[in-house]
Each structure stands twice: as C-alpha cells, then as structure tokens.
Design a protein around this motif. Sequence first.
Motif, PDB file in Angstrom:
ATOM      1  N   LEU A  41     -48.671 100.368 -86.099  1.00  0.00           N
ATOM      2  CA  LEU A  41     -48.707  99.530 -84.905  1.00  0.00           C
ATOM      3  C   LEU A  41     -48.902 100.351 -83.637  1.00  0.00           C
ATOM      4  CD1 LEU A  41     -45.903  96.956 -85.748  1.00  0.00           C
ATOM      5  CD2 LEU A  41     -48.373  96.566 -85.697  1.00  0.00           C
ATOM      6  N   LEU A  42     -48.297 101.523 -83.600  1.00  0.00           N
ATOM      7  CA  LEU A  42     -48.482 102.409 -82.450  1.00  0.00           C
ATOM      8  C   LEU A  42     -49.934 102.877 -82.364  1.00  0.00           C
ATOM      9  CD1 LEU A  42     -47.106 103.986 -80.132  1.00  0.00           C
ATOM     10  CD2 LEU A  42     -46.808 105.860 -81.755  1.00  0.00           C
ATOM     11  N   LYS A 102     -52.572 101.238 -83.498  1.00  0.00           N
ATOM     12  CA  LYS A 102     -53.395 100.103 -83.076  1.00  0.00           C
ATOM     13  C   LYS A 102     -53.249  99.851 -81.578  1.00  0.00           C
ATOM     14  CE  LYS A 102     -53.623  97.601 -87.404  1.00  0.00           C
ATOM     15  NZ  LYS A 102     -53.247  96.407 -88.154  1.00  0.00           N
ATOM     16  N   ALA A 103     -52.064 100.082 -81.038  1.00  0.00           N
ATOM     17  CA  ALA A 103     -51.864  99.874 -79.606  1.00  0.00           C
ATOM     18  C   ALA A 103     -52.608 100.925 -78.786  1.00  0.00           C
ATOM     19  CB  ALA A 103     -50.375  99.907 -79.280  1.00  0.00           C
ATOM     20  N   LEU A 104     -52.721 102.139 -79.306  1.00  0.00           N
ATOM     21  CA  LEU A 104     -53.390 103.207 -78.571  1.00  0.00           C
ATOM     22  C   LEU A 104     -54.910 103.207 -78.738  1.00  0.00           C
ATOM     23  CD1 LEU A 104     -50.948 106.168 -79.273  1.00  0.00           C
ATOM     24  CD2 LEU A 104     -51.202 104.874 -77.159  1.00  0.00           C
ATOM     25  N   ALA A 105     -55.404 102.531 -79.751  1.00  0.00           N
ATOM     26  CA  ALA A 105     -56.845 102.525 -80.032  1.00  0.00           C
ATOM     27  C   ALA A 105     -57.587 101.670 -79.010  1.00  0.00           C
ATOM     28  CB  ALA A 105     -57.099 101.985 -81.429  1.00  0.00           C
ATOM     29  N   PRO A 106     -58.811 102.071 -78.682  1.00  0.00           N
ATOM     30  CA  PRO A 106     -59.592 101.244 -77.750  1.00  0.00           C
ATOM     31  C   PRO A 106     -60.064  99.970 -78.437  1.00  0.00           C
ATOM     32  CG  PRO A 106     -60.900 103.086 -78.508  1.00  0.00           C
ATOM     33  CD  PRO A 106     -59.518 103.287 -79.047  1.00  0.00           C
ATOM     34  N   GLU A 107     -60.446  98.992 -77.622  1.00  0.00           N
ATOM     35  CA  GLU A 107     -60.911  97.721 -78.167  1.00  0.00           C
ATOM     36  C   GLU A 107     -62.266  97.914 -78.842  1.00  0.00           C
ATOM     37  OE1 GLU A 107     -62.295  93.453 -76.408  1.00  0.00           O
ATOM     38  OE2 GLU A 107     -60.634  94.470 -75.414  1.00  0.00           O
ATOM     39  N   HIS A 108     -62.428  97.297 -80.008  1.00  0.00           N
ATOM     40  CA  HIS A 108     -63.671  97.424 -80.779  1.00  0.00           C
ATOM     41  C   HIS A 108     -64.735  96.493 -80.225  1.00  0.00           C
ATOM     42  CE1 HIS A 108     -66.380  97.933 -84.118  1.00  0.00           C
ATOM     43  NE2 HIS A 108     -66.408  96.629 -84.301  1.00  0.00           N
ATOM     44  N   LYS A 109     -65.906  97.045 -79.943  1.00  0.00           N
ATOM     45  CA  LYS A 109     -67.040  96.253 -79.482  1.00  0.00           C
ATOM     46  C   LYS A 109     -68.126  96.331 -80.543  1.00  0.00           C
ATOM     47  CE  LYS A 109     -65.968  97.246 -74.729  1.00  0.00           C
ATOM     48  NZ  LYS A 109     -66.188  98.165 -73.641  1.00  0.00           N
TER      49      LYS A 109
END
Length: 103
Positions: A23-24, A26-33
């Motif tokens: 979860l940590l 996923k929170a730090l990952a940039p949004e997927h485009k």
Amino acid sequence: MNVLLTPPIAFLIYIPLILLISLLGKALAPEHKADPAKISLYSSGEKAPTNTAAPGYAPFFLVAFFFAIIHLGILVLATGNLSSSSILYLAGLVLGLVALILG
C-alpha cells in the motif's frame, strides 16, 4: 522469541507487513496514464516479429530431458563406488545423451 520464528506465526506476521509495504508503494507511485508507446514491445527501434520463435513445448522438453539425464545420471554415479558396472552405466548415459542430441 523462538515462537516468532515458527512458520505459521511468521506467516501471520509477514502478511500484514507485506500488505503495508504494498500500500505504501502504491501511494508513492505516480498515476498511470495509458500510452501506446509504454505498452508496445521495443527492441532497439525495430518492430517485433509477429511469428512465434518456437511453437510448442518440444524444444523445452528436449533441454529438460538433457539436463535431467545429466543431473540424475551423475548423481547416481557420484553416490556409488567405482566398479565395472559404473563404467557400463556411464557408457549407457553417454549413449542416451547422444541419442537425445541426434534426435
């Protein structure tokens, strides 16, 4: 302290820890485009071939049988003693490998 190292207890401790780390991340990952360039195959600027390189599992089984014969054969030879029967076994092993290589 030894109770924490038993597999069931360690498993129950590690599952929430792994979920927290996931979860940590996923929170730090940039949004997927969605971008076609990101999901396409890239091989030094060349288009990827559309045909399959080796259809079926036949090449894999050939390599798997080769290594199985080598590993199991040498294991049997290494655990035995040096005698005339081991030389015959080695000759049969070599003959089997040659038959496998030649097809």
